[in-house]
Design a protein around this motif. Structure first.
Motif, PDB file in Angstrom:
ATOM      1  N   ARG A 117     -11.148  22.509  22.244  1.00  0.00           N
ATOM      2  CA  ARG A 117     -12.357  21.699  22.369  1.00  0.00           C
ATOM      3  C   ARG A 117     -13.624  22.507  22.120  1.00  0.00           C
ATOM      4  N   THR A 120     -14.647  25.360  17.199  1.00  0.00           N
ATOM      5  CA  THR A 120     -14.277  24.279  16.291  1.00  0.00           C
ATOM      6  C   THR A 120     -14.222  24.670  14.823  1.00  0.00           C
ATOM      7  N   SER A 121     -14.975  25.692  14.425  1.00  0.00           N
ATOM      8  CA  SER A 121     -14.981  26.051  13.011  1.00  0.00           C
ATOM      9  C   SER A 121     -15.205  27.540  12.843  1.00  0.00           C
ATOM     10  N   GLN A 124     -18.877  28.630  13.148  1.00  0.00           N
ATOM     11  CA  GLN A 124     -19.566  28.319  14.414  1.00  0.00           C
ATOM     12  C   GLN A 124     -20.126  29.600  15.038  1.00  0.00           C
ATOM     13  N   VAL A 303      -8.807  28.698  16.009  1.00  0.00           N
ATOM     14  CA  VAL A 303      -9.523  28.374  14.770  1.00  0.00           C
ATOM     15  C   VAL A 303      -8.931  29.130  13.582  1.00  0.00           C
TER      16      VAL A 303
END
Length: 819
Positions: A117, A120-121, A124, A303
Motif C-alpha cells: 500500500r 507504489t512505483s 516514488q 516494487v
C-alpha cells in the motif's frame, strides 16, 4: 560460482613430476606460475579456513623456481594430495547435519503484502513511503532520492547468519546462527574501567556451551537499574537465537558483536531482520544507521517486480541469467546462498555487459569515421631505415605488430591501436615505423610521454636515427625556453617540423600542426581521457597509436581498452638475460655493497632506488637525499654517486642522467623517476630500498632498468618488513620475469587501480563486479556484447537496451566518455 579444473591441475602436476620437476614452460605460463594463479583462486563455496590453505599453497608455488629438486618433489606431492582432498570435499559435503531449528521469515515474500500500500512505483520519492518517512533524510546523505535509487543501491557485502549450527560445530572465521537455552546472564560495571559495562550471556544446546559478551561504554550503562532491566530481557531458561562471527578466545569460542533475539520456544520462527538470515551490509556515511537502510529496503522490495528487464530473453537464457527484478530483490535479502550467487552473477554480468557494449559501440563509431590521413607503408624512408639504420634484427613479435600497424595506417579508417609489451620488448622501434610511414606520406607526427625524463629518452633515441635520414625532430617540455618554443610553434605551423616529441606541453601550449596525421601516446594510462582527446583534436581524425610498458591482465585490458585494437609484443630481443632477483634483509646489505664494488671494478654501474625524496615522519623509509650523502661519503667514497629525483629542476635532472649515461657517475641514487624510459645498458645492479612499499608491477618496471646490455644483471629487493604478505609479494618477483604474470599477481594482492600506479586511472566504477573474482563473467559479458553488436550495430532493434546503455555506460565511466 568458481570451480577449479581439477583434471587440468592434476595433469599439470603429473607431467611436471614425469619430467623430473624442471618447472616446465607451457603455452602461456610456466608450471609454477600456472599453479600459483590456480591456487590463488579457491572455489567460492568452501569455508574460510580452507580458502587460507589454498592461498598458502599458491604462495608455496610462488617460490617454486628457487627450490631444490627434492623440495620441488615434496611440494608437487603435497599439492596432489591437497587437490584430492579438496575435490572430495567439494563433491561430498562434510558439514554436520543441520539441527532442526526455527525458520527465519522470508522477507521478500512477507513484505509484499505488508507494504504494497505504501511503496507504489520506482520513481516514488522515498520521503513519501510511509514506512520510511523521516528516515529518508538518512538516505539522502547516501544520494538516494527515489525507490529506484534505493533498490539499485547494492550491498557491498553480506553476513551469512542463515547457516544455523550447533555449538559443537562452530568454526572460527565463519558467520553463523546458534540456538540455545540461557544458563546464566550477568551485567556489571568493569572493576578496572568505570565507564565500561560488560554484558555476559552463557547459552547451551545439546552439544555444548558458549559465552557471549557485549561491551557498552558510557555512564548511562553504569546504572544498576539499567543493568538489571537489561538482564531481565534474558531470563534463565529462555531460548535465544544468536548470530555473529565465530572467534577463538582463550576460554573457547564466542561470537563477535552478536545479534541476539529471545524466542518463545525452540519451534518459533525468528522475527528479526538480522538474526538467522543472510544480512546485507551497505556502504554508509557518518550518522546513517545501518538498520535504517535495511528497513527502507524491506519497505520498497515489493516494487522490484515493476523493474523491466532490458536484456533480451535469448541472452538471459543462453548465459543462464535470472531476471533483473529477481536479481535486485535477492541481492538485498536472499533466502539462501544459492539465490544470492545467482543474483550477484546477473548484476555483475550487467555491469560488465553494458561497459563492453559501450566500448564496442564507441569502437564501431570510431571505425565509421573517415580520415584524410591514408599512409603509404612501402615508401623510400622506411626502406632506407630498415636497410641502413636499424641497429638490430627485429623479433618476430615486432615484425607482426609493425605489419598490423602499417595495415591500419593504409586504411581510410583512423587507427586506434594499443601496443602492449613487457620491459625491454622494443616498443619504441615499432612506433618509429608508424612515424616514418606518416612522414613519408606527407604528414606530421606527435609523440607524447608522461614525464620529461621519458620524453627526453625518446627524443635522444629518435634524433640519433632521424638525423641519418635528414629528418628534423624537436622536444617540447615544460622547461623548453621561450625562444625555442616560438621556433617550434612556427616550424609546426609551416610543416617544416615533421615530428614533435613532448610532455603535457603538447596540449598545454598553443601548438598548431600543419598536417597532423599520427599521434603516439606512451604510457597512455598516465594521461586522462580529456588530455588524450585534446591532442587528437589538433588534427582531423589522426591515426592513434598508444603504448604501455605496464603489462596488464586481459580482464583489466578489457575494462580499460575495450574499444581499442590491441597488439602484444610477447617476445624479448635475443640475447637478453634473465635478471637475477633476490629479496634481502638489512643484514645482507654489506654483501650487496660488495657486489656493487665488484661490478664497478669491471666498469659497470648501479642504481639505488628509494620510495621517498625526504624523510617522512609517518613512514620509516630511507630518504634518497639523505642516503645519497651517506653512500657518497661513507659507503662508496671511492666512486662518483649521482642523485636524481622528481623535485630537481629539469636541467639538474638532465645533468644527473647524462653523467650516469656517460659513466661519469658509477652509482645513481634515485626515486621512481627512473621507473620507465631510462636506458643505460652498462648498468647491471639495482638495489631497491624498502621494496615492500612498491607494487609488484612498479618493482618489475624498476628492475627493467638493468639487464639492457649483454652483461649479467642483478636486482636486490631490500626489505625490513616481517609481514607475510609483503614477503610473499616479493617472492613473486624472485620467481618470475614475466610482466603479465606479475601484473596478474599484483592485481590479486593490491587491486586493479594500484596495478596502474594510481587510483585515478580511468577504471570503471563498478558497484559489485571484481576484476579479480569475476573474470569468467567478464568474458561471457564481452562475448554477449559482441553478439548483440554483430546482430545490430546501431541497436535499433533493442530500444530498451540502447536506453539502458546510455545511462549505465556514462555512470560507470563518468564524464570521460563525453570527450
Amino acid at each position: 560460482m568458481h570451480s577449479p579444473n581439477w583434471t587440468r591441475l592434476q595433469k599439470a602436476l603429473a607431467v611436471e613430476a614425469e619430467r623430473d620437476y624442471p618447472d616446465l614452460m607451457g603455452n602461456e605460463y610456466r608450471f609454477s606460475e600456472f599453479l600459483c594463479l590456480s591456487f590463488g583462486k579457491p572455489p567460492s563455496n568452501i569455508p574460510i579456513g580452507e580458502r587460507r590453505r589454498w592461498q598458502e599453497m599458491a604462495m608455496r608455488f610462488a617460490v617454486y623456481p628457487q627450490l631444490e629438486r627434492s623440495e620441488r618433489q615434496h611440494l608437487v606431492a603435497d599439492a596432489r594430495n591437497f587437490l584430492s582432498q579438496q575435490q572430495k570435499l567439494s563433491e561430498t559435503p562434510t558439514e554436520p547435519p543441520e539441527p532442526k531449528l526455527p525458520r527465519t521469515k522470508t522477507l521478500v515474500s512477507s513484505t509484499t503484502k505488508s507494504y504494497a500500500r505504501s511503496a507504489t512505483s520506482l520513481e516514488q520519492p522515498l520521503s513519501q513511503v510511509i514506512e520510511i518517512g523521516r528516515n529518508s533524510r538518512y538516505l539522502e546523505r547516501l544520494g538516494l532520492a527515489t525507490v529506484r535509487d534505493l533498490l539499485f543501491y547494492y550491498p557491498r557485502n553480506h553476513l551469512d547468519y542463515a547457516r544455523q549450527v550447533t555449538i559443537a560445530h562452530l568454526v572460527p572465521g565463519e558467520t553463523v546462527t546458534i540456538i540455545g537455552t540461557v544458563k546464566s546472564c550477568k551485567c556489571f560495571t568493569s572493576p578496572k574501567k568505570k565507564q565500561l559495562t560488560i554484558f555476559e550471556l552463557v547459552i547451551q544446546d545439546l552439544t555444548g556451551k558458549i559465552r557471549l559478551n557485549h561491551f557498552l561504554t558510557g555512564n548511562r550503562y553504569s546504572s544498576r537499574a539499567w543493568q538489571e532491566r537489561y538482564k531481565r530481557q534474558y531470563p534463565i531458561g529462555s531460548v535465544v537465537a544468536a548470530s555473529g562471527l565465530v572467534k577463538q578466545q582463550k576460554y573457547g569460542f564466542t561470537l563477535e558483536k552478536p545479534e541476539i533475539e529471545v524466542l518463545d520456544s525452540h519451534g518459533d520462527s525468528i522475527e528479526s531482520i538480522k538474526i538467522g538470515r543472510i544480512l546485507p551490509v551497505y556502504a554508509l556515511t557518518e550518522g546513517v544507521p545501518a538498520d535504517s537502510v535495511r528497513k527502507a529496503v524491506i519497505a520498497t522490495l515489493p516494487v522490484a517486480k515493476q523493474i523491466k528487464d532490458p536484456l533480451p530473453a535469448t541472452i538471459r537464457k543462453q548465459y543462464g541469467l535470472i531476471k533483473l527484478r529477481d536479481a535486485i530483490a535477492n541481492i538485498h535479502f536472499p533466502d539462501h546462498q544459492e539465490i544470492l550467487a545467482h543474483a550477484r552473477r546477473r548484476l555483475v554480468f550487467d555491469e560488465f555487459f553494458y561497459l563492453q557494449l559501450g566500448f564496442l559501440e564507441r569502437r564501431q563509431q570510431f571505425k565509421q569515421t573517415q580520415t584524410s590521413a591514408t599512409f603509404n607503408p612501402q615508401g623510400e624512408i622506411i626502406q632506407r631505415f630498415s636497410a641502413e639504420i636499424l641497429p638490430f634484427q627485429l623479433t618476430n613479435a615486432q615484425k607482426r605488430v609493425i605489419n598490423e600497424i602499417l595495415q591500419d595506417l593504409s586504411s581510410s579508417t583512423p587507427m586506434n591501436r594499443l601496443v602492449q609489451g613487457d620491459v625491454g620488448s622494443g616498443k619504441t622501434i615499432v612506433a618509429v615505423f608508424a612515424v616514418l610511414a606518416a612522414i613519408q606520406s606527407g604528414y606530421q607526427a606527435a609523440l607524447m610521454a608522461p614525464t620529461e625524463v621519458l620524453a627526453e629518452q625518446h627524443y635522444r633515441k629518435l634524433v640519433s636515427w632521424f638525423n641519418l635520414l635528414h629528418l628534423p625532430v624537436e622536444l617540447l617540455t615544460g622547461s623548453t625556453k621561450t625562444a625555442k618554443r616560438r621556433e617550434i610553434h612556427s616550424q609546426l605551423e609551416t610543416g617544416e617540423l615533421p615530428l614533435l616529441v613532448g610532455t603535457h606541453a603538447l596540449i598545454q601550449d598553443p601548438v598548431n600542426f600543419y598536417k597532423l596525421g599520427l599521434v603516439v601516446i606512451d604510457e597512455q594510462h598516465r594521461f586522462g581521457v580529456q588530455q588524450r582527446a585534446r591532442l587528437l583534436a589538433k588534427g582531423q581524425s589522426p591515426h592513434v597509436l598508444t603504448m604501455t610498458a605496464t603489462p596488464i591482465p586481459r580482464t583489466l585490458a578489457l575494462t580499460l581498452h575495450g574499444d581499442l585494437d590491441v597488439s602484444q609484443i610477447d617476445e624479448l630481443p635475443p640475447g637478453r638475460q634473465a635478471i637475477q632477483t633476490k629479496a634481502l634483509t638489512g643484514k645482507q646489505r654489506s654483501q650487496v655493497y660488495d657486489l656493487i664494488r665488484r661490478e664497478i671494478a669491471q666498469r659497470r654501474q648501479a642504481y639505488v632506488i628509494f620510495p621517498l625524496i625526504e624523510e617522512s615522519e609517518k613512514l620509516d623509509v630511507r630518504a634518497a637525499v639523505e642516503e645519497h650523502q651517506r653512500l657518497s661519503e661513507v659507503i662508496f667514497p671511492e666512486f662518483k654517486v649521482g642523485l636524481l629525483h622528481g623535485r630537481m629542476s629539469s636541467a639538474d635532472k638532465d645533468a644527473a642522467l647524462n653523467a650516469f649515461r656517460d659513466n661519469q657517475t658509477q652509482i645513481i641514487v634515485s626515486t621512481t623517476v627512473i621507473e620507465v624510459g631510462v636506458d643505460v645498458p652498462n648498468a647491471t645492479v639495482m638495489l631497491i630500498e624498502n621494496a615492500e612499499r612498491f607494487g609488484l608491477s612498479q618493482l618489475h618496471q624498476l628492475r627493467g632498468r638493468v639487464g639492457r646490455g649483454s652483461h649479467k644483471s642483478f636486482c636486490f629487493l631490500m626489505s625490513s618488513s616481517t609481514n607475510q604478505d609483503s614477503q610473499q609479494r616479493l617472492a613473486v618477483l624472485e620467481q618470475s620475469q614475466d610482466g603479465f604474470f606479475i601484473s596478474e599477481m599484483d592485481m590479486r594482492f593490491r587491486g586493479p587501480g594500484e596495478v596502474l600506479g594510481t587510483r585515478q586511472s580511468g577504471l570503471p566504477d563498478f558497484a559489485l563486479a571484481s576484476l579479480v573474482e569475476d573474470q569468467e563473467v567478464l568474458n561471457l559479458a564481452r562475448n554477449a556484447a559482441e553478439k548483440i553488436m554483430l546482430a545490430d550495430q546501431n541497436l535499433c532493434g533493442f530500444p530498451s537496451l540502447k536506453k539502458e546503455l546510455a545511462v549505465r555506460y556514462q555512470r560507470m565511466l563518468g564524464s570521460d566518455i563525453l570527450t
